[in-house]
Design a protein around this motif. Structure first.
Motif, short mmCIF file in Angstrom:
data_model
loop_
_atom_site.label_atom_id
_atom_site.label_comp_id
_atom_site.label_asym_id
_atom_site.label_seq_id
_atom_site.Cartn_x
_atom_site.Cartn_y
_atom_site.Cartn_z
N ARG A 85 89.69 116.78 25.60
CA ARG A 85 89.27 115.94 26.73
C ARG A 85 89.81 116.50 28.03
O ARG A 85 90.90 117.04 28.10
N SER A 115 89.81 115.53 32.46
CA SER A 115 89.77 114.36 33.34
C SER A 115 88.97 114.63 34.59
O SER A 115 88.94 115.75 35.09
N TYR A 159 84.30 103.17 39.32
CA TYR A 159 84.82 102.96 37.97
C TYR A 159 84.64 101.50 37.54
O TYR A 159 84.24 101.22 36.42
N LYS A 214 82.63 100.29 34.37
CA LYS A 214 83.32 99.55 33.31
C LYS A 214 82.65 98.21 33.05
O LYS A 214 82.43 97.82 31.90
N SER A 224 80.81 102.32 25.28
CA SER A 224 82.10 102.84 25.72
C SER A 224 81.83 103.62 27.01
O SER A 224 80.75 104.21 27.17
N SER A 233 83.22 106.40 28.09
CA SER A 233 83.10 107.84 27.86
C SER A 233 81.78 108.18 27.17
O SER A 233 81.11 109.16 27.53
N GLU A 256 78.96 110.57 28.82
CA GLU A 256 78.57 111.80 28.14
C GLU A 256 77.06 111.85 27.92
O GLU A 256 76.44 112.90 28.07
#
Length: 76
Positions: A7, A9, A17, A21, A30, A32, A36
């Motif tokens: 991973r 960052s 964010y 979220k 999720s 991530s 992705e």
């Protein structure tokens, strides 16, 4: 747990964010996994090839001690 950490960052603004979220929480994703998926779709559409080998992560440079400053005090 993976033997090697793969991973990396990235930073985003706090408001970005929080929006991300909140959206992921409301839709059962999720963060991530969602990112992705979006990134992979964009890169595929742009024709960016998938690398066959990952580049090694740069090693941190050891912190060096600051040079000692030699000062002289003169009294007149």
């Amino acid at each position: 747990m993976a033997k090697r950490q793969t991973r990396r960052s990235i930073s985003v603004k706090g408001i970005t964010y929080q929006r991300l979220k909140d959206y992921c929480d409301a839709n059962g994703f999720s963060v991530s996994g969602y990112l992705e998926e979006i990134i992979a779709e964009k890169l595929d559409a742009a024709g960016v090839p998938v690398p066959t080998v990952l580049k090694a992560r740069p090693q941190r440079q050891p912190e060096t001690e600051p040079e000692e400053i030699v000062s002289q005090h003169f009294t007149f």
